[in-house]
Design an enzyme around this catalytic site. Structure first.
Site, mmCIF file in Angstrom:
data_model
loop_
_atom_site.group_PDB
_atom_site.id
_atom_site.type_symbol
_atom_site.label_atom_id
_atom_site.label_comp_id
_atom_site.label_asym_id
_atom_site.label_seq_id
_atom_site.Cartn_x
_atom_site.Cartn_y
_atom_site.Cartn_z
ATOM 1 N N GLN A 193 0.824 -1.210 0.000
ATOM 2 C CA GLN A 193 0.000 0.000 0.000
ATOM 3 C C GLN A 193 0.861 1.264 0.000
ATOM 4 O O GLN A 193 0.511 2.268 0.606
ATOM 5 C CB GLN A 193 -0.948 -0.010 1.201
ATOM 6 N N SER A 194 1.990 1.213 -0.717
ATOM 7 C CA SER A 194 2.908 2.351 -0.742
ATOM 8 C C SER A 194 2.309 3.573 -1.431
ATOM 9 O O SER A 194 1.960 3.529 -2.621
ATOM 10 C CB SER A 194 4.201 1.958 -1.461
ATOM 11 N N ASN A 195 2.204 4.674 -0.706
ATOM 12 C CA ASN A 195 1.772 5.942 -1.296
ATOM 13 C C ASN A 195 2.812 6.450 -2.286
ATOM 14 O O ASN A 195 2.481 7.034 -3.316
ATOM 15 C CB ASN A 195 1.558 6.989 -0.203
#
Length: 324
Positions: free
Chosen positions: A69-71
């Site tokens: 879930q890396s921004n």
């Protein structure tokens, strides 16, 4: 240093009136979650400098890494699509049953995902991807996790100048600037510009994964390179780096019911939503410390909302709903 104009800047600063009254302080929120939609959050400020450097070097592919879930990965994919560049993402973690949130957006934006297990090295995988791309005739540019190096951190050196402009317009002075810390680059940029301005304000970081000692060393390394790049003498000791590691909780991207209950309470009572990975933990730590009397002497406190709403997973959402 060259810079792209991608983010919606400057981002506004709002006073959190009800919470300020409750806590007995003047608490403000800088809405860096307003920097965009696909690129929303703090990452795009860094990418404006990192990708400008990639284009200057004639690169046609952006490579970076992060978690499921890396921004940062999502923002990199968005910038690449906007500029017509290829994007390769090295993504670590177990794939959820449903492709959602940032991972879905990565695919929607055309990024190529290279999945690795938690035990595999991101750096080694990125080197492998670089080698393959060069064999295919591409010219790749590697952006570190979070764009947290000297070039990327210039994004938040510029943000500090923006904050000072806000102060002049509002007629106030922020003696504390607070952020969640995940890779160190945002903190380094703020600290560097704060030192250049020779102000007495404190930059406070709340760690969401590694301990204080680890982050201090990472930040010092970034700062050393920033000083060198600007042709300045590197200080013998970079003092006043304040990283609090007491609110990491059960681990990176993992939440407790207490943390999620706090986020939901803030949302209901103040009209803004934090994310469970970064801003939720940082804001929770800050409010807890204010209540414990650890912000004595602070007249005006600014918390930077660095985005991350797409990081709400199904697990987080289900846990949060149980707290209502």
């Amino acid at each position: 240093m060259e810079r792209l104009q991608i983010a919606n800047l400057p981002t506004p600063i709002h006073k959190i009136e009800r919470l300020s009254q409750e806590l007995g302080v003047n608490l403000y929120l800088k809405r860096d979650d307003f920097t965009g939609t696909e690129v929303s959050g703090n990452k795009v400020r860094k990418l404006e400098f990192s990708v400008a450097e990639a284009l200057r070097q004639g690169c046609d592919t952006l490579i970076t890494a992060g978690g499921i879930q890396s921004n940062h990965c999502r923002a990199t994919a968005a910038v690449a699509a906007k500029l017509g560049l290829v994007c390769d993402l090295v993504i670590r973690g177990e794939i959820p049953n449903q492709i959602e949130g940032n991972l879905f957006i990565d695919h929607a934006l055309g990024a190529r995902a290279h999945l690795i297990t938690p035990d595999e090295s991101r750096e080694a995988k990125m080197e492998e991807v670089v080698k393959n791309l060069k064999t295919e005739g591409h010219k790749p540019y590697v952006i570190p996790v979070g764009a947290s190096n000297a070039i990327g951190s210039l994004g938040y050196a510029a943000a500090m100048e923006e904050i000072i402009q806000h102060e002049n317009e509002l007629g106030i002075y922020f003696d504390r600037v607070v952020i969640a810390v995940g890779s160190g680059g945002t903190y380094a940029g703020l600290w560097y510009a704060n030192q250049q301005q020779a102000t007495k304000r404190k930059i406070l970081g709340y760690a969401v994964d590694h301990n204080t000692e680890t982050f201090v060393e990472v930040i010092k390394d970034i700062l050393k390179e920033m000083y060198q790049n600007d042709g300045l003498k590197v200080p013998k000791e970079c003092k006043d780096i304040f990283i609090n590691d007491q609110y990491i909780g059960v681990g990176y991207a993992k939440s407790t019911s207490e943390e999620l209950e706090f986020i939901m309470k803030m949302s209901r009572e103040n009209g803004f939503l934090l994310d469970p990975v970064y801003t939720g933990k940082g804001f929770y730590g800050m409010v807890s410390d204010i209540q414990k009397g650890k912000f004595q002497g602070a007249k005006n406190i600014l918390f930077i909302h660095t985005g991350g709403l797409l990081g709400w997973t199904q697990e987080h959402r289900e846990m949060a709903l149980k707290t209502l």
